[in-house]
Design an enzyme around this catalytic site. Sequence first.
Site, mmCIF file in Angstrom:
data_model
loop_
_atom_site.group_PDB
_atom_site.id
_atom_site.type_symbol
_atom_site.label_atom_id
_atom_site.label_comp_id
_atom_site.label_asym_id
_atom_site.label_seq_id
_atom_site.Cartn_x
_atom_site.Cartn_y
_atom_site.Cartn_z
ATOM 1 N N PHE A 211 0.825 -1.221 0.000
ATOM 2 C CA PHE A 211 0.000 0.000 0.000
ATOM 3 C C PHE A 211 0.859 1.272 0.000
ATOM 4 O O PHE A 211 0.873 2.040 -0.975
ATOM 5 C CB PHE A 211 -0.927 -0.058 1.220
ATOM 6 N N ILE B 214 13.340 -9.828 1.808
ATOM 7 C CA ILE B 214 14.353 -8.921 2.382
ATOM 8 C C ILE B 214 15.277 -9.636 3.374
ATOM 9 O O ILE B 214 16.269 -9.045 3.803
ATOM 10 C CB ILE B 214 13.724 -7.688 3.076
ATOM 11 N N ASP C 228 3.531 4.797 14.571
ATOM 12 C CA ASP C 228 3.322 5.386 15.905
ATOM 13 C C ASP C 228 2.967 4.325 16.941
ATOM 14 O O ASP C 228 2.986 4.591 18.142
ATOM 15 C CB ASP C 228 2.231 6.469 15.851
ATOM 16 N N GLU C 229 2.633 3.113 16.469
ATOM 17 C CA GLU C 229 2.223 2.066 17.413
ATOM 18 C C GLU C 229 3.362 1.635 18.330
ATOM 19 O O GLU C 229 3.116 0.976 19.347
ATOM 20 C CB GLU C 229 1.696 0.844 16.658
ATOM 21 N N THR D 195 7.405 -5.992 17.014
ATOM 22 C CA THR D 195 8.448 -6.254 16.009
ATOM 23 C C THR D 195 8.859 -4.963 15.304
ATOM 24 O O THR D 195 10.013 -4.801 14.920
ATOM 25 C CB THR D 195 8.013 -7.304 14.967
ATOM 26 N N LYS D 196 7.928 -4.015 15.129
ATOM 27 C CA LYS D 196 8.310 -2.725 14.534
ATOM 28 C C LYS D 196 9.219 -1.965 15.508
ATOM 29 O O LYS D 196 10.196 -1.336 15.097
ATOM 30 C CB LYS D 196 7.078 -1.877 14.193
ATOM 31 N N ILE E 77 -10.569 0.933 6.939
ATOM 32 C CA ILE E 77 -11.355 1.748 5.989
ATOM 33 C C ILE E 77 -11.713 0.951 4.734
ATOM 34 O O ILE E 77 -12.902 0.841 4.387
ATOM 35 C CB ILE E 77 -10.641 3.091 5.702
ATOM 36 N N ARG F 10 -10.679 -6.384 19.481
ATOM 37 C CA ARG F 10 -9.323 -6.902 19.265
ATOM 38 C C ARG F 10 -8.648 -7.094 20.623
ATOM 39 O O ARG F 10 -8.761 -6.212 21.488
ATOM 40 C CB ARG F 10 -8.552 -5.879 18.420
HETATM 41 P P1 NAD Z 1 1.379 -3.633 3.251
HETATM 42 O O1 NAD Z 1 1.102 -4.855 4.063
HETATM 43 O O2 NAD Z 1 0.320 -3.063 2.396
HETATM 44 O O3 NAD Z 1 2.640 -3.894 2.308
HETATM 45 C C1 NAD Z 1 3.776 -4.593 2.733
HETATM 46 C C2 NAD Z 1 4.599 -4.993 1.504
HETATM 47 O O4 NAD Z 1 5.793 -5.652 1.956
HETATM 48 C C3 NAD Z 1 3.864 -5.967 0.570
HETATM 49 O O5 NAD Z 1 4.020 -5.566 -0.770
HETATM 50 C C4 NAD Z 1 4.563 -7.303 0.820
HETATM 51 O O6 NAD Z 1 4.569 -8.156 -0.306
HETATM 52 C C5 NAD Z 1 5.962 -6.843 1.192
HETATM 53 N N1 NAD Z 1 6.684 -7.822 2.034
HETATM 54 C C6 NAD Z 1 6.214 -8.437 3.149
HETATM 55 N N2 NAD Z 1 7.146 -9.287 3.627
HETATM 56 C C7 NAD Z 1 8.233 -9.187 2.808
HETATM 57 C C8 NAD Z 1 9.508 -9.799 2.791
HETATM 58 N N3 NAD Z 1 9.882 -10.693 3.726
HETATM 59 N N4 NAD Z 1 10.377 -9.439 1.807
HETATM 60 C C9 NAD Z 1 10.015 -8.546 0.851
HETATM 61 N N5 NAD Z 1 8.813 -7.950 0.822
HETATM 62 C C10 NAD Z 1 7.927 -8.263 1.795
HETATM 63 O O7 NAD Z 1 1.912 -2.562 4.302
HETATM 64 P P2 NAD Z 1 1.719 -0.964 4.338
HETATM 65 O O8 NAD Z 1 0.467 -0.652 5.041
HETATM 66 O O9 NAD Z 1 1.998 -0.421 2.987
HETATM 67 O O10 NAD Z 1 2.922 -0.576 5.320
HETATM 68 C C11 NAD Z 1 4.219 -0.292 4.790
HETATM 69 C C12 NAD Z 1 5.136 0.133 5.927
HETATM 70 O O11 NAD Z 1 4.595 1.272 6.585
HETATM 71 C C13 NAD Z 1 5.304 -0.933 7.015
HETATM 72 O O12 NAD Z 1 6.640 -0.910 7.441
HETATM 73 C C14 NAD Z 1 4.375 -0.477 8.121
HETATM 74 O O13 NAD Z 1 4.831 -0.911 9.384
HETATM 75 C C15 NAD Z 1 4.484 1.018 7.985
HETATM 76 N N6 NAD Z 1 3.329 1.821 8.450
HETATM 77 C C16 NAD Z 1 2.077 1.543 8.006
HETATM 78 C C17 NAD Z 1 1.007 2.354 8.389
HETATM 79 C C18 NAD Z 1 -0.393 2.111 7.874
HETATM 80 O O14 NAD Z 1 -1.308 2.816 8.271
HETATM 81 N N7 NAD Z 1 -0.623 1.174 6.968
HETATM 82 C C19 NAD Z 1 1.231 3.417 9.275
HETATM 83 C C20 NAD Z 1 2.530 3.664 9.720
HETATM 84 C C21 NAD Z 1 3.571 2.860 9.295
HETATM 85 O O1 TDX Z 2 -12.972 -4.512 10.630
HETATM 86 C C1 TDX Z 2 -12.384 -3.758 11.411
HETATM 87 N N1 TDX Z 2 -13.103 -3.091 12.364
HETATM 88 C C2 TDX Z 2 -12.540 -2.236 13.263
HETATM 89 O O2 TDX Z 2 -13.252 -1.657 14.109
HETATM 90 C C3 TDX Z 2 -10.942 -3.545 11.373
HETATM 91 C C4 TDX Z 2 -10.108 -4.258 10.343
HETATM 92 C C5 TDX Z 2 -10.385 -2.669 12.274
HETATM 93 N N2 TDX Z 2 -11.138 -2.033 13.204
HETATM 94 C C6 TDX Z 2 -10.525 -1.059 14.125
HETATM 95 C C7 TDX Z 2 -9.243 -1.482 14.815
HETATM 96 C C8 TDX Z 2 -8.496 -0.174 14.949
HETATM 97 O O3 TDX Z 2 -8.919 0.525 16.103
HETATM 98 O O4 TDX Z 2 -10.152 0.051 13.295
HETATM 99 C C9 TDX Z 2 -8.914 0.629 13.713
HETATM 100 C C10 TDX Z 2 -7.918 0.564 12.581
HETATM 101 O O5 TDX Z 2 -7.591 -0.791 12.363
HETATM 102 P P1 TDX Z 2 -6.482 -1.264 11.289
HETATM 103 O O6 TDX Z 2 -6.858 -0.764 9.950
HETATM 104 O O7 TDX Z 2 -6.266 -2.721 11.476
HETATM 105 O O8 TDX Z 2 -5.209 -0.399 11.724
HETATM 106 P P2 TDX Z 2 -4.357 -0.306 13.088
HETATM 107 O O9 TDX Z 2 -4.436 -1.560 13.879
HETATM 108 O O10 TDX Z 2 -4.693 0.984 13.754
HETATM 109 O O11 TDX Z 2 -2.867 -0.238 12.452
HETATM 110 C C11 TDX Z 2 -2.622 0.559 11.273
HETATM 111 O O12 TDX Z 2 -1.980 1.767 11.589
HETATM 112 C C12 TDX Z 2 -0.670 1.676 12.059
HETATM 113 C C13 TDX Z 2 -1.785 -0.224 10.259
HETATM 114 O O13 TDX Z 2 -2.434 -1.446 9.946
HETATM 115 C C14 TDX Z 2 -0.397 -0.479 10.785
HETATM 116 O O14 TDX Z 2 0.398 -1.105 9.801
HETATM 117 C C15 TDX Z 2 0.210 0.841 11.154
HETATM 118 O O15 TDX Z 2 1.456 0.620 11.770
#
Ligand code: NAD
Ligand code: TDX
Length: 332
Positions: A12, A59, A122-123, A151-152, A189, A271
């Site tokens: 993403f 990786i 931020d988690e 792990t992060k 979302i 959760r």
């Molecule tokens: P995502 O799960 O959508 O994408 C992760 C990607 O990493 C995928 O394309 C997957 O194929 C690849 N991947 C997983 N394991 C791998 C491996 N061993 N080797 C190579 N590639 C691998 O995740 P995202 O939501 O895009 O998050 C990206 C980064 O941002 C993560 O480090 C996450 O901790 C951080 N982050 C996410 C959010 C959020 O809201 N989604 C917020 C803050 C930080």
């Molecule tokens: O179906 C749902 N219903 C619901 O109420 C899901 C999937 C989640 N939730 C709640 C849990 C959380 O309070 O919504 C909130 C957001 O959930 P997620 O999308 O799973 O995100 P969160 O756990 O907050 O973590 C996200 O933000 C920080 C990303 O997935 C992480 O990768 C990032 O580090």
Amino acid sequence: MRSVLVTGGAGFIGSNFVHHLVAHTDVDITVLDALTYAGDLRSLAGLPGNRLTFVRGDISDAELVDGLVAGADAVVHFAAESHNDNSLAEPRPFLHTNIVGTYTLLESARRHDRRFHHISTDEVYGDLELDDPGRFTETTPYNPSSPYSATKAASDLLVRAWMRSFGLRATISNCSNNYGPRQHIEKFIPRQITNVLRGSRPKLYGQGRNVRDWVHVEDHSSAVLAILERGRIGETYLVGADGERSNVEVLATILRLMDQPSDAYDLVTDRAGHDLRYAIDWTKLREELGWAPAHRDFEAGLAATIEWYRSNEDWWTGSKDATEDFYRSVGK
Ligand code: NAD
Ligand code: TDX
């Protein structure tokens, strides 16, 4: 900086960052991605082949990683197992990718003296009370709650150790919850949007009181690029956009924007260990690098995101059944 290795660039945020790099810089980009269930090559479709090379791999594959790191001026590390609910069901892949994978990249970056930027969350700081006037800052103590966030946190501490012990030229960013196009439909979302598009009811954990601090993924990308280009080596920057909203508020907006009744959702089991509230103070990023988010209107961003899922059903429909089968198996 002429070339950048982007790990997790088919996910993403990584794919949105690659689109951003193509649009706003001249650098050549290599994406290293294992294409797990969360990676999708279609997220990189349409980008110029002369600027983008895709390599499928893990990786934690030291030999593969070493060659790719040697060939780039900088590494931007997004690859991770990223979903809290998965980490509660099966933590092992989180240790493998987030810890061993990050370690593998750090060793190559140190060996070849490459600029490294680590993407984190931020988690790592745990959670805040709903009525706490404070927000997370760069000096908030680490206190992760879930296997994912632990792990992060571990990966952040490895980066800090490699900077201090080996002089690695690195920066770290910890961002709040992202939303926008190409997010996996397991996340809050897009799960609710695609439920409505499929005619099933959205699912809210607990009472939906938990608060997340939403930032548009394009703003995360512009923040990462600013840090990569102008950030001070050794520093951590928090990324946010003053987007605090409870889950029930976000869901109410989705239902309204999608012409659904306001009570058309189910409450499901909460959760385990569910973090109550995240909130980011991004003063440092603003004051040091002059960065500011461009997407300040959450409702407009959400409407555009809904439209993206409506127009790109092919992108998500193949993974909807497996995603919902998993949620059913854990009572959600
Ligand atoms: P995502 O799960 O959508 O994408 C992760 C990607 O990493 C995928 O394309 C997957 O194929 C690849 N991947 C997983 N394991 C791998 C491996 N061993 N080797 C190579 N590639 C691998 O995740 P995202 O939501 O895009 O998050 C990206 C980064 O941002 C993560 O480090 C996450 O901790 C951080 N982050 C996410 C959010 C959020 O809201 N989604 C917020 C803050 C930080
Ligand atoms: O179906 C749902 N219903 C619901 O109420 C899901 C999937 C989640 N939730 C709640 C849990 C959380 O309070 O919504 C909130 C957001 O959930 P997620 O999308 O799973 O995100 P969160 O756990 O907050 O973590 C996200 O933000 C920080 C990303 O997935 C992480 O990768 C990032 O580090």
